[in-house]
Enzyme design. Structure first.
Site, PDB file in Angstrom:
ATOM      1  N   HIS A   1      -8.124  -5.681  -0.193  1.00 49.25           N
ATOM      2  CA  HIS A   1      -6.985  -4.830   0.425  1.00 49.25           C
ATOM      3  C   HIS A   1      -6.094  -4.862   1.661  1.00 49.25           C
ATOM      4  O   HIS A   1      -6.047  -5.426   2.270  1.00 49.25           O
ATOM      5  CB  HIS A   1      -7.033  -3.513   0.646  1.00 49.25           C
ATOM      6  CG  HIS A   1      -5.906  -1.906   0.629  1.00 49.25           C
ATOM      7  ND1 HIS A   1      -5.251  -1.843  -0.783  1.00 49.25           N
ATOM      8  CD2 HIS A   1      -5.561  -1.853   1.694  1.00 49.25           C
ATOM      9  CE1 HIS A   1      -4.181  -0.884   0.016  1.00 49.25           C
ATOM     10  NE2 HIS A   1      -4.420  -0.563   1.797  1.00 49.25           N
TER      11      HIS A   1
ATOM     12  N   SER B   1       0.880  -1.078   0.344  1.00 54.42           N
ATOM     13  CA  SER B   1       0.774  -0.383  -0.007  1.00 54.42           C
ATOM     14  C   SER B   1       0.784   1.325   0.687  1.00 54.42           C
ATOM     15  O   SER B   1       1.725   1.230  -0.604  1.00 54.42           O
ATOM     16  CB  SER B   1      -0.687   0.153   1.041  1.00 54.42           C
ATOM     17  OG  SER B   1      -1.639   0.763   1.056  1.00 54.42           O
TER      18      SER B   1
ATOM     19  N   ASP C   1      -9.996  -4.854  -4.740  1.00 60.81           N
ATOM     20  CA  ASP C   1      -9.258  -4.099  -3.362  1.00 60.81           C
ATOM     21  C   ASP C   1      -9.988  -3.101  -3.299  1.00 60.81           C
ATOM     22  O   ASP C   1     -10.290  -2.506  -5.177  1.00 60.81           O
ATOM     23  CB  ASP C   1      -7.640  -3.884  -3.973  1.00 60.81           C
ATOM     24  CG  ASP C   1      -7.050  -2.892  -2.397  1.00 60.81           C
ATOM     25  OD1 ASP C   1      -8.039  -2.584  -2.037  1.00 60.81           O
ATOM     26  OD2 ASP C   1      -5.814  -3.243  -2.820  1.00 60.81           O
TER      27      ASP C   1
END
Length: 242
Positions: free
Chosen positions: A221, A132, A187
């Protein structure tokens, strides 16, 4: 509140660089260390969760360094103070960006690379990675680093300051750097389309044959065992035993 950290349940200026390294979680090799992986966590997380993940796929000759981001106010989360490599204003490709913070964070990671080189692990035996926001920083750092690195693992992320490339990479020694980019197809935070756009942008900056973009059906995610197996395989290939 937006959380871009790695969910544990889903896993089976240079003046700041030395504290970053001193406080980092380090997973030592079980034999002579001839390579290093520096892996950067996501927003609101710490180095501990990814140190656990790296331990699960460790190679005996590799040292894994998982620094903790400094705690700063994050605009995206109503200025709440939390671990963050740089400020985040939004999550779309057109959101304003914390250019000074991104560049400062990248210099701090480059200082860790320099520190490892002084202690016997050259830059071309160092692989950068992250998830991320940490993956975003690892990409930016590697693409603007003058030393040649072993590669980058970029999970569920994007390329910061993407409009400044390829010019920003002109002094970099990483035109032929292998990049493994992975993204969950479901995601909700960083949509897989952003990952695909990043992969296309990377092909303009570095040798397109060196880019691998993998997506994982049903993955949100987070990470999954299949993705971590791909990460291990990539690290083994780029950081073989000497």
């Amino acid at each position: 509140m937006i959380s871009l950290k790695h969910p544990l349940q889903c896993m089976c200026g240079n003046n700041m660089s030395l504290p970053l390294l001193a406080e980092a979680v380090t997973v030592s090799g079980t034999e002579k260390e001839t390579a290093a992986v520096i892996f950067l966590h996501g927003l609101g997380d710490s180095g501990h969760s990814w140190a656990d993940a790296m331990t699960a796929i460790r190679l005996p000759h590799v040292k894994y360094i998982c620094p903790h981001a400094p705690r700063i106010p994050v605009t995206l989360n109503m200025k709440m103070t939390m671990p963050s490599w740089f400020d985040l204003m939004g999550l779309s490709p057109d959101s304003p960006e914390d250019e000074a913070g991104i560049k400062r964070a990248a210099e701090n990671i480059k200082a860790i690379i320099d520190h490892e080189a002084k202690n016997g692990i050259p830059a071309n035996r160092v692989l950068l990675g992250g998830f991320s926001q940490g993956g975003a920083l690892s990409l930016y750092t590697a693409l603007t680093c003058q030393q040649q690195l072993a590669g980058v693992v970029a999970l569920s992320c994007w390329l910061p300051l993407h409009k400044s490339f390829p010019q920003a990479a002109s002094a970099s020694g990483n035109r032929d750097m292998p990049i493994l980019q992975c993204h969950g197809e479901m995601d909700p935070m960083i949509p897989v389309q952003f990952g695909a756009m990043t992969a296309e942008k990377l092909k303009v900056i570095v040798n397109p044959q060196k880019i691998t973009f993998r997506t994982y059906p049903g993955l949100v995610h987070s990470s999954c065992p299949q993705e971590m197996a791909a990460v291990k395989e990539f690290i083994e290939k780029q950081l073989p035993r000497i």
